[in-house]
Design an enzyme around this catalytic site. Structure first.
Site, mmCIF file in Angstrom:
data_model
loop_
_atom_site.group_PDB
_atom_site.id
_atom_site.type_symbol
_atom_site.label_atom_id
_atom_site.label_comp_id
_atom_site.label_asym_id
_atom_site.label_seq_id
_atom_site.Cartn_x
_atom_site.Cartn_y
_atom_site.Cartn_z
ATOM 1 N N GLY A 56 0.826 -1.203 0.000
ATOM 2 C CA GLY A 56 0.000 0.000 0.000
ATOM 3 C C GLY A 56 0.861 1.253 0.000
ATOM 4 C CB CYS A 57 0.178 4.655 -1.223
ATOM 5 S SG CYS A 57 -1.449 4.968 -0.531
#
Lengths: 327, 327, 327, 327
Positions: free
Chosen positions: D137-138
């Site tokens: 995920g970012c």
């Protein structure tokens, strides 16, 4: 002013942007009480449930009921909806109606109601005695305030106009062009040379300068900021800059919200105020007119309050001495 | 390409915005090595001390020394400074010079150097054989790419143009109009109908359409975003929309960076690329042309690389297949 | 209020951001007249020459002269300058002084003047009888309003705080981090765990919760917008969410500008107002407190007016019923 | 690389933000061809009909058909959709799958496919031999890159983290918090101390530092800009700044995208690149770690390409030498 002498106002369509600004303005207006804020979908909810900035300022609720026990009704509805509303609703004859849509700006009537075009700098005396007001469009206000003195003097020729608007001009509906990711740092145009406000603009200009057949070539631009309209118009003119400035200053003398600046202007001078600032330049044989306003105030709800003030015999600036955002 | 066959490039004035973009582009250019980046005030510092985004990409240092052991020299200096630099400096005859200032755009020469105006869509063949290039201005590029096909067809009449530019167009010096607090959410204009790029624009248009005497009425606007130029021009035209689109598509066929869009365009389609996108509309008898570019790339350093590619016999798009920022 | 009964205010340092906000607020304050706006460098110029948004609202000029024929003096000077000014200037004993710098927030005195820390939600009664006020810092106000109820209840433990500020917090001087091109769309931090406001914050917290030795770990962030401060603090707590909300609502009952929201808050609810909104969350054993304000109003000039109102026996909200910008 | 030797890639879910970035990256990747871009709702339309910035760069169309004649498949689907897709679709065993959703980040499998967590700085060798990748995920990427060296050294204690994300992190769906008018100049938080990425973060940290039971207290903030993630973490630490910097530089030596800066960093250094920059500070007994990345590149599609490069034996940086937007 004692409370029982206050103007009683009703707001219809109170959940949108212009409705919200009406509430914000009237809450702090010294001579007005808000009798009701009508919204079908929000009936029963506090105003701050929709307009979250009002938390701590009022406990008033949206209502689904209308009442004729008011002095003035503000219609903050979508275009086309105001006419339908007035056709379907029994609004008492004594109630003054100020409509913020475009439904009555070209002389349309409904039942027995005729509407005066509510641009005070153009026809303040007519507004004072009006029973119903068609409140001008946001771009229309900015463009007209830049051209009225010339039209009045019969000096209007073909006009070239750029107008840049903040995103609030497009309302609160979610659409591709209102997505933050798209609009941030972006520029685009729409309805080039074909904007719907051109009709009311031409109507005003021809009223002031009968026989004017020139075009207003208008390029509307979507700016990447929320509030404010910038307008630059230019046209061929024999006026010197000095004479043009004098013409404009004379025309707007006595108008409390519209001022001519001798210096370069920038949009944030007027954001969150009811003012319109104008600046003139002359280059070669072209006269350039910049005019700026807050699209939701002088371009909508602020001007509506100004019209109410005039119609109700109040000070024109009552409730409209607003602190600019400035930065 | 083997390293010893690579084009050797020198950058003079490497600490400014266009100098930084030159470095970013040439660092990733498959056929070029950067021989030196000259900056008097930063000599000895790593490039990333000034251009902090380059951290991790290069350890190269600014230098205060110049060298003639290069193939091409990019001058990223302020207006007026390029001429002074070339007068004061012994640049070898074999070195191709690409100047990003406005010093040589109107046919000026220095020593024995004559400059070709570096707008590839206008005169690609001339550029290929040029020894020195006057790289066009950012607004000038955007406006001309919107008008060249009409000028070439002899169909140009008086033009009305709005151009909106990002803040990078004004460079990195600190000034009142570059203060974040002032510029955020703000709009203003400058040099209305009087922008310095009008000279190079008129020169190009008259070259393509001899005898053209019409005006380009240009309103330059400061936008509240960092990158990109939006241009909308319109003029009276007998062309149908279809014919106009065909004229433009034919004109730009074979040009890899300039494209005609059949759909509404928006500025972020081109930000951080070397492209120019064009869209046409027809309303009444007016033809409307929108053209957009990144002011630092197609409007400056990207076009400089494009010119270098042409002058050096490289693929026109080499090193310029850039990922747009898009959002 | 008749004009001769109005409070007479002098503003020193009227050309900066907080000075400008003082002028905007006092111009529309029903019970105050501005006797002078002092600025050495702008003496003789109209206020609107510096604060361009005031065009059309006042013709008042900056002055280089000071006068003791005032009731209250606002010092809008840089940190360190207020002390120097009061040392060098003969300010009459009857003049109440409200200082917006940090010079007197930790109990410092000058001549015979002792200063009360001007956070009304903490010590309104003390302020009412104060002769001199040290107006709190912007971050300090937001952080303290988020923690006061816990400190008062003796429930404070080590606190973890993030604060994000608009660019106006850094004033109007031109510097690299205030350049639009740099700051737009950018985030950065400064003085991490080491901000100068921590001193006044610790002083207040220890006053309310004697013996509190915990840290306030504060990460200050530069936001890419002009106005407003967002603060999120969290700490270990045994309070349930319900009990915490009750504690906060009880604490702020009767305080007209600080309110607890039951819904998620966002910064623009308070921009261009004198309000502070607070929202609480509980996750696991951590209590989370969000608090927001306009850094130039509740965080500076608005709170200064609030303090003046209290000191002068006016309604606490006089002149501070401001229309939010909201969008 | 000859065309028939190029890696053949398929993109599923090509109409969203991460899908668009995959296309932009792979279009310019020297060793890859895009075999298909799958999108049910856009089948038959050109890619540039959705990703308007691609106009002029490719005439490729979206397709509704899938094919197994590819080497690698990128899944750019919503959370939960990747698992469904792989369950319902016959993806050939030889096809490497890189999934950008959170469906397989905690060790989940589907059919016979097991997924390696695709954070190259943590486990590059594992990735090289992986057949399936769960792309991080970012926020998870940014936070982990700030903590990995400490975890590896067994020095992790309770962590306090603020993360600020651009609007692209929330995808392209229209919602109240993605409306430009609301989000511009605004700040808000969400999922405070409770973000879904905490699970994958804890999993990685415990893998590197077995027995680590400390919390990562994470405050996620919605920033008012489109791209980029800023993370500041701090924790109690006995390390000196010098030792901490050495620890981090040693850990990231040989990793081409993650670098330790000796100077203050700001978010735009990495926007539109695949880089992560880290900066350390020490205040008292707290170690502060700032880490920044582009949420759509190093935080999503760029890291996916990096993983593909590793899995396919290509240069790790192939196709990822991107020009930053910088301003």
């Amino acid at each position: 002013m004692a409370n029982d002498k206050k103007i009683k106002a009703g707001i219809v369509g109170g959940a949108g942007y212009t409705g919200g600004e009406m509430i914000r303005l009237l809450l702090n207006h010294p001579d007005v009480t808000i009798s009701f804020v009508h919204s079908r979908s929000n009936a029963g909810n506090p105003l701050y449930a929709v307009h979250a900035d009002l938390l701590g300022e009022t406990e008033q609720l949206f209502t689904g009921e209308l009442s004729n026990d008011i002095d003035v009704m503000f219609l903050c509805l979508g275009h086309g909806e105001s006419k339908k509303f007035l056709e379907a609703t029994d609004v008492a004859a004594h109630v003054k109606v100020i409509d913020l849509s475009q439904d009555f700006r070209l002389g349309e009537t409904v039942k027995d109601r005729a509407f005066v075009y509510g641009l005070p700098e153009m026809q303040r005396e007519l507004i004072k005695s009006a029973q119903n007001i068609a409140n001008p469009g946001c771009f229309a206000t900015g463009i007209q305030l830049g051209l009225l003195p010339l039209a009045k003097a019969g000096l209007l020729k073909e006009v070239h106009t750029t107008g840049i608007t903040g995103s609030t001009g497009a309302g609160q509906s979610l659409q591709a062009t209102s997505h933050f990711t798209w609009r941030a740092n972006n520029i685009s145009t729409y309805k080039v040379l074909n904007h719907q406000h051109l009709k009311e603009i031409r109507r005003s200009l021809q009223l002031l300068q009968p026989g004017y057949q020139g075009d207003v070539n208008f390029v509307p631009v979507r700016g990447d900021y929320p509030r404010g309209i910038w307008v630059t118009s230019y046209l061929q003119s024999d006026l010197s800059l000095e004479d043009a400035v004098k013409l404009y200053k004379d025309f707007y003398a006595g108008h409390p919200f519209t001022h001519v600046s001798d210096k370069q202007i920038d949009l944030k001078q007027v954001v969150n105020t009811n003012k319109c600032l104008i600046q003139l330049e002359k280059t070669g044989d072209k006269l350039v007119i910049h005019s700026i306003e807050d699209n939701l105030l002088k371009g909508a709800s602020g001007q509506a309050v100004q019209n109410m003030n005039l119609m109700c015999g109040l000070e024109e600036t009552a409730g409209l001495k607003l602190k600019s955002i400035v930065f």
